[in-house]
Write a protein that holds these residues in place. Structure first.
Motif: not given
Length: 206
Positions: A52-55, A111-113, A116-123
């Motif tokens: 999902n992350v751009h190459d 948002a998609r992650a 799917k995984f029911e967890r907050k995503v941080s960067w």
């Protein structure tokens, strides 16, 4: 939303004790656990984000760390070419530029992650000697403490080490993590093995 279909919040509220499904069965684990997200692994998460992350975002595959509340995705940017300038300042500028330019795409991926995984995503992003976390979850943890335990936290506050009991508690947890890392690692490995054995059987389990 379908008019007769309960919302995700309503479904979670309808779980039995410990965050479990009807009849008290489900993914609840341990005491005081209200909800367990879908099971996952570092390998599964790494593969999903790789797709999902751009190459052209990062110079190497993202690194992943996660728990039951949060997934932290860390990517490495190419270091900027500088001559006599400040390399760290240039790296920080590149990190900030990436943050602004990738914001909409990162929000969409997160948002998609999260669905799917029911967890907050941080960067988090690293570039040369600089590193910055864009968004990191701060999850409240409710607990009850006896007087002597409260006194320990208050001592840290009185000594100026922490500004509040919650900060003192977080400091104490970090102290244990720093000084007992080997023991905690063994404990995690043991718990993982127990979970795998529990998931495997017995076959006669209803």
């Amino acid at each position: 939303m379908h008019p007769n279909r309960p919302s995700r919040t309503a479904q979670m509220r309808g779980r039995g004790p410990g965050g479990r499904g009807p009849g008290g069965r489900g993914r609840g684990r341990g005491r005081g656990r209200q909800f367990e997200p879908v099971p996952t692994t570092t390998e599964e998460l790494r593969a999903w984000f790789a797709g999902n992350v751009h190459d052209d975002w990062f110079i190497e595959p993202v690194s992943i760390s996660f728990d039951r509340d949060e997934i932290v995705v860390t990517g490495a940017l190419a270091a900027p070419k500088t001559e006599d300038g400040d390399a760290v300042a240039a790296a920080k500028a590149r990190i900030e530029g990436f943050r602004e330019n990738s914001r909409d795409d990162r929000i969409g991926i997160a948002a998609r992650a999260e669905a799917k995984f029911e967890r907050k995503v941080s960067w988090a992003v690293a570039c040369g000697e600089a590193q910055e976390a864009y968004t990191m979850a701060s999850v409240p943890v409710m607990t009850r403490l006896h007087m002597e335990e409260r006194r320990t936290l208050d001592t840290l506050i009185d000594a100026g080490i922490a500004r509040s009991r919650s900060e003192a508690l977080a400091w104490s947890v970090q102290l244990v993590a720093d000084n007992e890392a080997q023991w905690i690692g063994k404990l995690r490995s043991a718990m993982t093995e127990v979970e795998e054995l529990r998931d495997q059987g017995p076959d006669s389990r209803s």
